[in-house]
Motif scaffolding. Structure first.
Motif, PDB file in Angstrom:
ATOM      1  N   ASP A  72     -48.351  31.520 -34.916  1.00 26.97           N
ATOM      2  CA  ASP A  72     -47.062  31.911 -34.063  1.00 26.97           C
ATOM      3  C   ASP A  72     -46.161  30.724 -34.708  1.00 26.97           C
ATOM      4  O   ASP A  72     -46.522  29.592 -34.663  1.00 26.97           O
ATOM      5  CB  ASP A  72     -47.462  31.506 -32.621  1.00 26.97           C
ATOM      6  CG  ASP A  72     -48.100  32.775 -31.997  1.00 26.97           C
ATOM      7  OD1 ASP A  72     -47.989  33.774 -32.287  1.00 26.97           O
ATOM      8  OD2 ASP A  72     -49.033  32.480 -31.119  1.00 26.97           O
ATOM      9  N   LEU A  73     -44.841  30.974 -34.429  1.00 26.14           N
ATOM     10  CA  LEU A  73     -43.826  30.037 -34.933  1.00 26.14           C
ATOM     11  C   LEU A  73     -43.200  29.383 -33.717  1.00 26.14           C
ATOM     12  O   LEU A  73     -43.151  29.817 -32.739  1.00 26.14           O
ATOM     13  CB  LEU A  73     -42.670  30.551 -35.337  1.00 26.14           C
ATOM     14  CG  LEU A  73     -42.750  31.014 -36.865  1.00 26.14           C
ATOM     15  CD1 LEU A  73     -41.474  31.563 -37.408  1.00 26.14           C
ATOM     16  CD2 LEU A  73     -42.853  29.774 -37.874  1.00 26.14           C
ATOM     17  N   ASN A  74     -43.281  27.938 -33.922  1.00 32.40           N
ATOM     18  CA  ASN A  74     -42.539  27.314 -32.532  1.00 32.40           C
ATOM     19  C   ASN A  74     -41.001  27.232 -32.994  1.00 32.40           C
ATOM     20  O   ASN A  74     -40.583  27.471 -34.154  1.00 32.40           O
ATOM     21  CB  ASN A  74     -43.196  25.947 -32.256  1.00 32.40           C
ATOM     22  CG  ASN A  74     -43.019  24.660 -33.592  1.00 32.40           C
ATOM     23  OD1 ASN A  74     -42.158  24.916 -34.232  1.00 32.40           O
ATOM     24  ND2 ASN A  74     -44.156  24.203 -33.836  1.00 32.40           N
ATOM     25  N   ILE A  75     -40.029  26.877 -32.188  1.00 34.58           N
ATOM     26  CA  ILE A  75     -38.708  26.845 -32.417  1.00 34.58           C
ATOM     27  C   ILE A  75     -38.248  25.724 -33.520  1.00 34.58           C
ATOM     28  O   ILE A  75     -37.553  26.167 -34.273  1.00 34.58           O
ATOM     29  CB  ILE A  75     -37.762  26.734 -31.081  1.00 34.58           C
ATOM     30  CG1 ILE A  75     -36.452  27.176 -31.081  1.00 34.58           C
ATOM     31  CG2 ILE A  75     -37.797  25.415 -30.465  1.00 34.58           C
ATOM     32  CD1 ILE A  75     -36.168  28.460 -31.434  1.00 34.58           C
ATOM     33  N   SER A  76     -39.018  24.832 -33.519  1.00 34.84           N
ATOM     34  CA  SER A  76     -38.482  23.790 -34.547  1.00 34.84           C
ATOM     35  C   SER A  76     -38.783  24.250 -35.859  1.00 34.84           C
ATOM     36  O   SER A  76     -38.045  23.984 -36.921  1.00 34.84           O
ATOM     37  CB  SER A  76     -39.329  22.565 -34.236  1.00 34.84           C
ATOM     38  OG  SER A  76     -40.525  22.509 -34.423  1.00 34.84           O
ATOM     39  N   ARG A  77     -40.041  24.857 -36.085  1.00 40.89           N
ATOM     40  CA  ARG A  77     -40.236  25.363 -37.300  1.00 40.89           C
ATOM     41  C   ARG A  77     -39.391  26.621 -37.843  1.00 40.89           C
ATOM     42  O   ARG A  77     -38.758  26.687 -39.038  1.00 40.89           O
ATOM     43  CB  ARG A  77     -41.921  25.678 -37.415  1.00 40.89           C
ATOM     44  CG  ARG A  77     -42.028  26.646 -38.767  1.00 40.89           C
ATOM     45  CD  ARG A  77     -42.475  25.690 -39.673  1.00 40.89           C
ATOM     46  NE  ARG A  77     -43.595  24.917 -39.733  1.00 40.89           N
ATOM     47  CZ  ARG A  77     -43.624  23.480 -40.294  1.00 40.89           C
ATOM     48  NH1 ARG A  77     -42.821  23.122 -41.127  1.00 40.89           N
ATOM     49  NH2 ARG A  77     -44.693  23.238 -40.043  1.00 40.89           N
ATOM     50  N   LEU A  78     -39.032  27.600 -36.870  1.00 36.35           N
ATOM     51  CA  LEU A  78     -38.155  28.455 -37.081  1.00 36.35           C
ATOM     52  C   LEU A  78     -36.747  28.025 -37.379  1.00 36.35           C
ATOM     53  O   LEU A  78     -36.004  28.388 -38.369  1.00 36.35           O
ATOM     54  CB  LEU A  78     -37.780  29.445 -35.676  1.00 36.35           C
ATOM     55  CG  LEU A  78     -36.649  30.354 -35.993  1.00 36.35           C
ATOM     56  CD1 LEU A  78     -37.521  31.628 -36.903  1.00 36.35           C
ATOM     57  CD2 LEU A  78     -36.810  31.085 -34.668  1.00 36.35           C
ATOM     58  N   LEU A  79     -36.319  27.064 -36.757  1.00 39.58           N
ATOM     59  CA  LEU A  79     -34.834  26.225 -37.287  1.00 39.58           C
ATOM     60  C   LEU A  79     -35.170  25.724 -38.448  1.00 39.58           C
ATOM     61  O   LEU A  79     -33.876  25.817 -39.437  1.00 39.58           O
ATOM     62  CB  LEU A  79     -34.444  25.220 -36.152  1.00 39.58           C
ATOM     63  CG  LEU A  79     -34.214  25.985 -34.665  1.00 39.58           C
ATOM     64  CD1 LEU A  79     -33.843  24.705 -33.589  1.00 39.58           C
ATOM     65  CD2 LEU A  79     -33.068  26.687 -34.758  1.00 39.58           C
ATOM     66  N   GLN A  80     -36.271  24.834 -38.638  1.00 34.89           N
ATOM     67  CA  GLN A  80     -36.547  24.287 -40.057  1.00 34.89           C
ATOM     68  C   GLN A  80     -36.399  25.485 -41.303  1.00 34.89           C
ATOM     69  O   GLN A  80     -35.643  25.169 -42.261  1.00 34.89           O
ATOM     70  CB  GLN A  80     -37.790  23.528 -40.306  1.00 34.89           C
ATOM     71  CG  GLN A  80     -38.270  23.055 -41.669  1.00 34.89           C
ATOM     72  CD  GLN A  80     -39.564  22.514 -41.590  1.00 34.89           C
ATOM     73  OE1 GLN A  80     -40.414  22.925 -40.870  1.00 34.89           O
ATOM     74  NE2 GLN A  80     -39.530  21.388 -42.512  1.00 34.89           N
ATOM     75  N   ILE A  81     -36.971  26.706 -40.983  1.00 32.67           N
ATOM     76  CA  ILE A  81     -36.983  27.724 -42.068  1.00 32.67           C
ATOM     77  C   ILE A  81     -35.548  28.262 -42.095  1.00 32.67           C
ATOM     78  O   ILE A  81     -35.063  28.303 -43.188  1.00 32.67           O
ATOM     79  CB  ILE A  81     -37.835  28.765 -41.650  1.00 32.67           C
ATOM     80  CG1 ILE A  81     -39.141  28.245 -41.755  1.00 32.67           C
ATOM     81  CG2 ILE A  81     -37.656  30.046 -42.595  1.00 32.67           C
ATOM     82  CD1 ILE A  81     -40.378  29.378 -41.232  1.00 32.67           C
ATOM     83  N   ALA A  82     -34.983  28.248 -40.951  1.00 28.01           N
ATOM     84  CA  ALA A  82     -33.399  28.813 -41.029  1.00 28.01           C
ATOM     85  C   ALA A  82     -32.562  27.897 -41.978  1.00 28.01           C
ATOM     86  O   ALA A  82     -31.924  28.227 -42.762  1.00 28.01           O
ATOM     87  CB  ALA A  82     -32.980  28.971 -39.671  1.00 28.01           C
ATOM     88  N   LYS A  83     -32.644  26.609 -41.623  1.00 28.11           N
ATOM     89  CA  LYS A  83     -31.848  25.415 -42.428  1.00 28.11           C
ATOM     90  C   LYS A  83     -32.371  25.523 -44.039  1.00 28.11           C
ATOM     91  O   LYS A  83     -31.420  25.519 -44.655  1.00 28.11           O
ATOM     92  CB  LYS A  83     -32.130  24.213 -41.679  1.00 28.11           C
ATOM     93  CG  LYS A  83     -31.208  23.244 -42.457  1.00 28.11           C
ATOM     94  CD  LYS A  83     -31.341  21.610 -41.824  1.00 28.11           C
ATOM     95  CE  LYS A  83     -30.747  20.807 -42.373  1.00 28.11           C
ATOM     96  NZ  LYS A  83     -31.155  19.584 -41.750  1.00 28.11           N
ATOM     97  N   ALA A  84     -33.662  25.608 -44.270  1.00 32.29           N
ATOM     98  CA  ALA A  84     -33.948  25.745 -45.685  1.00 32.29           C
ATOM     99  C   ALA A  84     -33.392  26.959 -46.334  1.00 32.29           C
ATOM    100  O   ALA A  84     -33.221  26.913 -47.599  1.00 32.29           O
ATOM    101  CB  ALA A  84     -35.554  25.395 -45.897  1.00 32.29           C
ATOM    102  N   PHE A  85     -33.615  28.101 -45.656  1.00 33.74           N
ATOM    103  CA  PHE A  85     -32.913  29.262 -46.332  1.00 33.74           C
ATOM    104  C   PHE A  85     -31.511  29.510 -45.918  1.00 33.74           C
ATOM    105  O   PHE A  85     -31.134  30.567 -46.512  1.00 33.74           O
ATOM    106  CB  PHE A  85     -33.903  30.575 -45.781  1.00 33.74           C
ATOM    107  CG  PHE A  85     -35.301  30.389 -46.070  1.00 33.74           C
ATOM    108  CD1 PHE A  85     -35.842  29.478 -46.758  1.00 33.74           C
ATOM    109  CD2 PHE A  85     -36.314  31.375 -45.722  1.00 33.74           C
ATOM    110  CE1 PHE A  85     -37.257  29.289 -47.019  1.00 33.74           C
ATOM    111  CE2 PHE A  85     -37.736  31.433 -46.107  1.00 33.74           C
ATOM    112  CZ  PHE A  85     -38.087  30.531 -46.687  1.00 33.74           C
TER     113      PHE A  85
END
Length: 106
Positions: A42-55
């Motif tokens: 499961d993704l938490n919101i901070s990891r999702l935002l980190q991935i979005a920023k990196a990609f």
């Protein structure tokens, strides 16, 4: 409908990154990243935002259709109305600040 993991994979592939390269950008292990793409974790919101920023994509893009479908037109109308009210409030506050500057002679 695509899962979040599938959207993450699609974004990664669009950047031409391997799973190992993507994991390195996120400072996580390759197996951990693989579990994200395959929806085994499961993704938490901070990891999702980190991935979005990196990609270099929005979190909404990673969430995909499931996110977009939840935004009904009624919600959008309510949000636009709220935004309009806030803008009106800001304009009133700006006018008060200008009036105060005038009273102070600045």
């Amino acid at each position: 409908m695509k899962s979040v993991g599938e959207h993450i994979k699609q974004s990664r592939v669009a950047l031409g990154l391997s799973q190992a390269e993507a994991a390195k950008k996120l400072n996580i292990s390759t197996p951990a990243f693989c579990k994200i793409e395959t929806n085994q974790t499961d993704l938490n919101i901070s990891r999702l935002l980190q991935i979005a920023k990196a990609f270099k994509v929005s979190a909404a893009q990673l969430l995909g259709e499931s996110f977009e479908a939840s935004n009904s037109s009624e919600e959008l109308v309510a949000l636009k109305q709220s935004l309009s009210e806030k803008e009106e409030e800001i304009n009133k506050l700006r006018k008060k600040v200008i009036d105060l500057y005038d009273k102070l002679g600045i």
